[in-house]
Scaffold this active site. Sequence first.
Site, short mmCIF file in Angstrom:
data_model
loop_
_atom_site.label_atom_id
_atom_site.label_comp_id
_atom_site.label_asym_id
_atom_site.label_seq_id
_atom_site.Cartn_x
_atom_site.Cartn_y
_atom_site.Cartn_z
CB THR A 134 -9.26 -12.19 -3.21
OG1 THR A 134 -8.54 -12.97 -4.17
CG2 THR A 134 -10.26 -11.30 -3.90
CD GLN A 184 -14.52 -18.02 -5.61
OE1 GLN A 184 -15.43 -18.83 -5.45
NE2 GLN A 184 -13.96 -17.37 -4.60
CB VAL A 185 -17.53 -12.80 -8.63
CG1 VAL A 185 -18.72 -11.93 -9.02
CG2 VAL A 185 -17.70 -13.32 -7.21
CG ASP A 209 -0.76 -5.71 -13.85
OD1 ASP A 209 -1.53 -5.79 -12.86
OD2 ASP A 209 0.45 -5.98 -13.80
CG LEU A 210 -7.01 -3.61 -12.60
CD1 LEU A 210 -8.21 -4.24 -11.91
CD2 LEU A 210 -7.38 -2.24 -13.17
CB THR A 256 -15.11 -8.34 1.96
OG1 THR A 256 -14.96 -9.47 2.83
CG2 THR A 256 -14.31 -7.20 2.55
CE1 TYR A 269 -9.97 -9.03 0.17
CE2 TYR A 269 -11.31 -9.64 2.06
CZ TYR A 269 -11.16 -9.49 0.70
OH TYR A 269 -12.22 -9.78 -0.12
CD1 TRP A 319 -17.40 -15.93 4.89
CD2 TRP A 319 -17.85 -18.04 5.50
NE1 TRP A 319 -17.13 -16.05 6.23
CE2 TRP A 319 -17.40 -17.33 6.63
CE3 TRP A 319 -18.21 -19.37 5.65
CZ2 TRP A 319 -17.28 -17.92 7.89
CZ3 TRP A 319 -18.09 -19.96 6.90
CH2 TRP A 319 -17.63 -19.25 8.00
N1 LIG Z 1 -13.80 -14.90 -2.38
C1 LIG Z 1 -14.51 -14.55 -1.30
O1 LIG Z 1 -14.79 -15.37 -0.42
C2 LIG Z 1 -15.01 -13.14 -1.16
C3 LIG Z 1 -15.66 -12.79 0.03
C4 LIG Z 1 -16.13 -11.50 0.18
C5 LIG Z 1 -15.96 -10.58 -0.84
N2 LIG Z 1 -15.31 -10.94 -1.99
C6 LIG Z 1 -15.14 -9.93 -3.01
O2 LIG Z 1 -15.80 -10.35 -4.19
C7 LIG Z 1 -15.10 -9.87 -5.35
C8 LIG Z 1 -14.80 -11.00 -6.29
O3 LIG Z 1 -13.99 -11.94 -5.59
P1 LIG Z 1 -13.56 -13.34 -6.22
O4 LIG Z 1 -13.77 -14.37 -5.16
O5 LIG Z 1 -14.17 -13.52 -7.55
O6 LIG Z 1 -12.00 -13.10 -6.37
P2 LIG Z 1 -10.90 -13.99 -7.13
O7 LIG Z 1 -11.48 -15.28 -7.54
O8 LIG Z 1 -9.70 -13.96 -6.27
O9 LIG Z 1 -10.63 -13.13 -8.43
C9 LIG Z 1 -9.96 -11.92 -8.35
C10 LIG Z 1 -10.08 -11.21 -9.65
O10 LIG Z 1 -9.28 -10.02 -9.54
C11 LIG Z 1 -8.52 -9.91 -10.70
N3 LIG Z 1 -7.23 -9.30 -10.40
C12 LIG Z 1 -6.43 -9.52 -9.34
N4 LIG Z 1 -5.29 -8.83 -9.47
C13 LIG Z 1 -5.39 -8.15 -10.64
C14 LIG Z 1 -4.53 -7.26 -11.34
N5 LIG Z 1 -3.34 -6.93 -10.86
N6 LIG Z 1 -4.94 -6.75 -12.52
C15 LIG Z 1 -6.14 -7.10 -13.03
N7 LIG Z 1 -7.00 -7.94 -12.42
C16 LIG Z 1 -6.61 -8.46 -11.25
C17 LIG Z 1 -8.29 -11.30 -11.19
O11 LIG Z 1 -7.99 -11.16 -12.55
P3 LIG Z 1 -7.73 -12.35 -13.60
O12 LIG Z 1 -9.11 -12.72 -14.01
O13 LIG Z 1 -6.96 -11.76 -14.72
O14 LIG Z 1 -7.03 -13.41 -12.85
C18 LIG Z 1 -9.59 -11.99 -10.84
O15 LIG Z 1 -10.52 -11.89 -11.90
C19 LIG Z 1 -13.86 -9.14 -4.81
O16 LIG Z 1 -14.13 -7.77 -4.68
C20 LIG Z 1 -13.70 -9.72 -3.41
O17 LIG Z 1 -13.03 -8.83 -2.54
C21 LIG Z 1 -14.85 -12.20 -2.17
#
Ligand SMILES: NC(=O)c1ccc[n+]([C@@H]2O[C@H](COP(=O)([O-])OP(=O)(O)OC[C@H]3O[C@@H](n4cnc5c(N)ncnc54)[C@H](OP(=O)(O)O)[C@@H]3O)[C@@H](O)[C@H]2O)c1
Length: 304
Positions: free
Chosen positions: A70, A15-16, A40-41, A109, A133, A158
């Site tokens: 996440t 998303q971000v 691949d992290l 988070t 998490y 969120w």
């Molecule tokens: N979603 C929420 O509500 C929320 C709330 C609080 C904080 N956050 C934090 O905000 C940040 C961004 O979250 P988001 O919502 O954008 O998360 P997301 O949509 O779940 O995206 C996760 C990202 O992590 C990458 N990723 C996951 N596993 C990986 C791996 N093995 N190797 C390489 N890349 C990997 C994915 O890569 P690909 O692009 O290749 O798929 C994707 O770009 C994170 O730090 C999350 O903890 C999110």
Amino acid sequence: MIGDAPVLVLGARGQVARELARLGLELGMSLETAGRERLDLSSDSADETVLGALIDQTGARGVINAAAYTAVDLAESEPERAFHLNRDIPGRLARVCADRAIPLVHYSTDYVFDGAKAAAYVETDPRSPLNVYGRSKAGGEDQVLAAGGDAIILRTAWVFGAFGRNFMKTMLSLAETRTELTVVDDQRGRPTWSRDAAQAGLAALDLLRRGGPSGLYHAAGADDASWADLAEHLMGLRAVPGRPSPAVRRITTAEFPTAAQRSPYSGLDSSRLAAQTDWRPSGWRSAASAAYADLQSLVSKGIV
Ligand SMILES: NC(=O)c1ccc[n+]([C@@H]2O[C@H](COP(=O)([O-])OP(=O)(O)OC[C@H]3O[C@@H](n4cnc5c(N)ncnc54)[C@H](OP(=O)(O)O)[C@@H]3O)[C@@H](O)[C@H]2O)c1
């Protein structure tokens, strides 16, 4: 804000990460995303040498880590994966960036908090995560701070928007087939449009480049809502004559058990970042309305 220096974003389809990519284009920045095909992290081979090589190849002079594990509920049954992605990788990345004197922005988070506080959380409040998490992300915060480089940890919350998987898209999808949505009403937080979270990332990077203080910052929506409040607002946006939206029935957390325990309140106060940058938090209603319109527009163009 933000000069021409190349920026590397870890994460591509998240998303971000996707919002960062879009903002980079809009602003004419040299911004490159790297998803899991590139690196691949989750692999043990994603060590400091490999992370450093990726940064060097891209010529990045700033790094934003939007990659994370996440899956909040799944993390309860696979803590090693969560801790690897959310604690160990950010630590390695932060050390690599510190060695190269490259500023790093890393997302964390609201789930580092347990909800015992009645008012919005500030950066100095003690953490007490309730689930795997949250503990893994708290570990990542510690690792990034310990690396000692120019680094900002941005706690967001969120997150919803047009890209990736999120609550807004889930509710809109369920609305296609249901006459009623049951949604939890006793968890409150600060819904954050993914675009605002991405803009906060760029503002934080710019702050570091201007010599601003490293450390913890909150970057979430401006005001509190429950999941049911957010769902109801979205259903209002979706409703058109001849196509009513489902009713939202408010339920308790006890009626919707999940593997991971969640905080009853995790509002983040984003004043610190707003005081140091031109970034401002958005009210969740206007943000949800803008995100809904954005989603409709991107769907109509076949982009999502
Ligand atoms: N979603 C929420 O509500 C929320 C709330 C609080 C904080 N956050 C934090 O905000 C940040 C961004 O979250 P988001 O919502 O954008 O998360 P997301 O949509 O779940 O995206 C996760 C990202 O992590 C990458 N990723 C996951 N596993 C990986 C791996 N093995 N190797 C390489 N890349 C990997 C994915 O890569 P690909 O692009 O290749 O798929 C994707 O770009 C994170 O730090 C999350 O903890 C999110």
